[in-house]
Scaffold this motif. Structure first.
Motif, PDB file in Angstrom:
ATOM      1  N   GLN A 118       5.077  -8.285  -6.484  1.00  0.00           N
ATOM      2  CA  GLN A 118       3.919  -7.475  -6.121  1.00  0.00           C
ATOM      3  C   GLN A 118       4.035  -6.026  -6.576  1.00  0.00           C
ATOM      4  OE1 GLN A 118       6.224  -8.577  -4.003  1.00  0.00           O
ATOM      5  NE2 GLN A 118       6.364  -7.365  -2.105  1.00  0.00           N
ATOM      6  N   TYR A 119       5.164  -5.644  -7.161  1.00  0.00           N
ATOM      7  CA  TYR A 119       5.328  -4.260  -7.595  1.00  0.00           C
ATOM      8  C   TYR A 119       4.342  -3.927  -8.701  1.00  0.00           C
ATOM      9  CZ  TYR A 119       9.613  -3.046  -5.014  1.00  0.00           C
ATOM     10  OH  TYR A 119      10.524  -2.734  -4.038  1.00  0.00           O
ATOM     11  N   ARG A 120       3.685  -2.779  -8.567  1.00  0.00           N
ATOM     12  CA  ARG A 120       2.799  -2.285  -9.614  1.00  0.00           C
ATOM     13  C   ARG A 120       3.625  -1.797 -10.803  1.00  0.00           C
ATOM     14  NH1 ARG A 120       0.964   0.077  -4.789  1.00  0.00           N
ATOM     15  NH2 ARG A 120      -1.236  -0.247  -4.253  1.00  0.00           N
ATOM     16  N   ILE A 121       3.080  -1.971 -11.990  1.00  0.00           N
ATOM     17  CA  ILE A 121       3.709  -1.460 -13.212  1.00  0.00           C
ATOM     18  C   ILE A 121       2.818  -0.365 -13.786  1.00  0.00           C
ATOM     19  CG2 ILE A 121       4.204  -2.003 -15.641  1.00  0.00           C
ATOM     20  CD1 ILE A 121       5.167  -4.751 -14.671  1.00  0.00           C
ATOM     21  N   TYR A 122       3.410   0.821 -13.961  1.00  0.00           N
ATOM     22  CA  TYR A 122       2.708   1.949 -14.560  1.00  0.00           C
ATOM     23  C   TYR A 122       3.410   2.325 -15.861  1.00  0.00           C
ATOM     24  CZ  TYR A 122       0.308   2.445 -10.094  1.00  0.00           C
ATOM     25  OH  TYR A 122      -0.458   2.220  -8.974  1.00  0.00           O
ATOM     26  N   PRO A 136       0.833  -1.213   0.000  1.00  0.00           N
ATOM     27  CA  PRO A 136       0.000   0.000   0.000  1.00  0.00           C
ATOM     28  C   PRO A 136       0.862   1.255   0.000  1.00  0.00           C
ATOM     29  CG  PRO A 136       0.046  -0.978   2.192  1.00  0.00           C
ATOM     30  CD  PRO A 136       0.767  -1.939   1.278  1.00  0.00           C
ATOM     31  N   PHE A 137       0.379   2.294  -0.660  1.00  0.00           N
ATOM     32  CA  PHE A 137       1.078   3.566  -0.634  1.00  0.00           C
ATOM     33  C   PHE A 137       1.086   4.122   0.795  1.00  0.00           C
ATOM     34  CE2 PHE A 137      -0.215   4.493  -5.310  1.00  0.00           C
ATOM     35  CZ  PHE A 137       0.872   3.765  -5.758  1.00  0.00           C
ATOM     36  N   THR A 138       2.180   4.732   1.173  1.00  0.00           N
ATOM     37  CA  THR A 138       2.232   5.348   2.491  1.00  0.00           C
ATOM     38  C   THR A 138       1.344   6.592   2.508  1.00  0.00           C
ATOM     39  OG1 THR A 138       4.193   6.622   1.860  1.00  0.00           O
ATOM     40  CG2 THR A 138       4.563   4.495   2.941  1.00  0.00           C
ATOM     41  N   SER A 139       0.919   6.999   3.690  1.00  0.00           N
ATOM     42  CA  SER A 139      -0.039   8.099   3.813  1.00  0.00           C
ATOM     43  C   SER A 139       0.553   9.442   3.370  1.00  0.00           C
ATOM     44  CB  SER A 139      -0.531   8.202   5.260  1.00  0.00           C
ATOM     45  OG  SER A 139       0.556   8.431   6.146  1.00  0.00           O
ATOM     46  N   GLN A 185       7.139   2.350  -2.138  1.00  0.00           N
ATOM     47  CA  GLN A 185       5.735   2.305  -2.568  1.00  0.00           C
ATOM     48  C   GLN A 185       5.422   1.073  -3.420  1.00  0.00           C
ATOM     49  OE1 GLN A 185       4.153   4.525  -0.954  1.00  0.00           O
ATOM     50  NE2 GLN A 185       5.943   5.762  -0.403  1.00  0.00           N
ATOM     51  N   GLY A 186       6.440   0.296  -3.762  1.00  0.00           N
ATOM     52  CA  GLY A 186       6.225  -0.929  -4.524  1.00  0.00           C
ATOM     53  C   GLY A 186       5.725  -0.689  -5.932  1.00  0.00           C
ATOM     54  N   SER A 197      13.600   3.316 -16.678  1.00  0.00           N
ATOM     55  CA  SER A 197      12.465   2.980 -15.826  1.00  0.00           C
ATOM     56  C   SER A 197      12.750   3.530 -14.446  1.00  0.00           C
ATOM     57  CB  SER A 197      12.251   1.468 -15.769  1.00  0.00           C
ATOM     58  OG  SER A 197      11.898   0.965 -17.038  1.00  0.00           O
ATOM     59  N   TYR A 198      11.689   3.955 -13.769  1.00  0.00           N
ATOM     60  CA  TYR A 198      11.830   4.621 -12.478  1.00  0.00           C
ATOM     61  C   TYR A 198      11.128   3.817 -11.390  1.00  0.00           C
ATOM     62  CZ  TYR A 198      13.226   8.418 -15.576  1.00  0.00           C
ATOM     63  OH  TYR A 198      13.872   9.166 -16.533  1.00  0.00           O
TER      64      TYR A 198
END
Length: 290
Positions: free
Chosen positions: A222-226, A53-56, A181-182, A175-176
């Motif tokens: 589990q890393y999201r790909i954008y 999950p993204f941190t707050s 934040q995964g 790539s960044y």
């Protein structure tokens, strides 16, 4: 005779019990089969890695340009207000600058994943509108305030982006990665169930394949790909998904190269205008009427 009748009567007397048993056994078998099917589905679902999950204090906003189907990403440190934008589009620069202002952020960097051929970057105009600096890979050959090489870190507030050189679509693709934040922003190198073409801008199918497999697919699953684009309405993917379901990159290298060599894609509509403009960071293409 009596013995025969008793045996026959006994058999008929047991028949309903036998049928009931058969029905029960059949029903039970179906339940077992359904249970096994459910278990298989559950195991498959459970094999999806849990996303980080993204941190707050991390702000994320995915933005879209309809003409080029480009995704831009506004990221910010909520506490300090420092923000960055990845792959801005010229025609959306005023929108993006206004959003930054509305949210009370200060745009620090406009970052490009590569020198795009299908649209003009909004970095130049955003520099004028917000006072930010432009960033791009040194290998891209494009002008910028800061040139990046693999291993450089891009900091905004307490957050940081790690850089990976992932050439193949072009020779200057990066790539960044934001490990906390995964997530990873892959530009055109890796798309959702696809990848960028490799037939211009010193592209290389072999290099793209190797960089995806050794650098992006080696990230936690589990890393999201954008990505920088999507043409089917999908917003994001994951390392886990693309390693299993990408129809090109799940092939071996030889098959992948063959696929890429036979795409027969049309010449990009805006390449003749976009490449010269993007070499100059888009600073000479700011509309006169602002």
């Amino acid at each position: 005779m009596r013995t025969a009748c008793v045996s026959l009567f006994t058999a008929f007397a047991r028949l309903p019990t036998t049928l009931n048993e058969a029905r029960w056994i059949g029903s039970y078998s179906k339940k077992i089969n359904l249970c096994d099917t459910y278990k298989r589905r559950l195991v498959h679902t459970m094999s999806l890695p849990q996303r980080i999950p993204f941190t707050s204090d991390f702000f994320f906003r995915q933005l879209f340009d309809t003409e080029s189907s480009t995704y831009s990403y506004l990221l910010a440190d909520v506490n300090s207000g420092e923000a960055v934008i990845i792959d801005p589009v010229l025609e959306q620069a005023k929108r993006d600058a206004q959003l930054v202002k509305d949210l009370g952020f200060k745009l620090k960097y406009a970052i490009n994943t590569h020198m795009h051929a299908d649209h003009i970057t909004g970095s130049g105009w955003l520099k004028q509108l917000t006072g930010c600096q432009s960033l791009i890979a040194a290998a891209s050959g494009a002008k910028a305030d800061r040139h990046l090489t693999e291993g450089d870190r891009i900091e905004f507030g307490r957050h940081a982006i790690d850089t990976l050189a992932t050439p193949g679509h072009t020779n200057g693709c990066m790539s960044y990665v934001i490990n906390e934040q995964g997530c990873v922003f892959t530009g055109d190198t890796l798309l959702i169930r696809g990848c960028g073409r490799t037939d211009f801008q010193e592209g290389s199918s072999k290099h793209l394949y190797e960089n995806v497999h050794t650098k992006i697919f080696s990230l936690p699953e589990q890393y999201r790909i954008y990505p920088a684009h999507d043409y089917k309405g999908q917003l994001e993917s994951s390392v886990w998904e693309e390693k299993r379901y990408n129809p090109r990159l799940t092939k071996n290298l030889e098959e992948f190269v063959k696929i890429m060599d036979n795409l027969n894609l049309p010449y990009p509509k805006k390449i003749d205008a976009s490449l010269p403009a993007n070499r100059e960071c888009g600073v000479y293409d700011i509309p006169k009427e602002q």
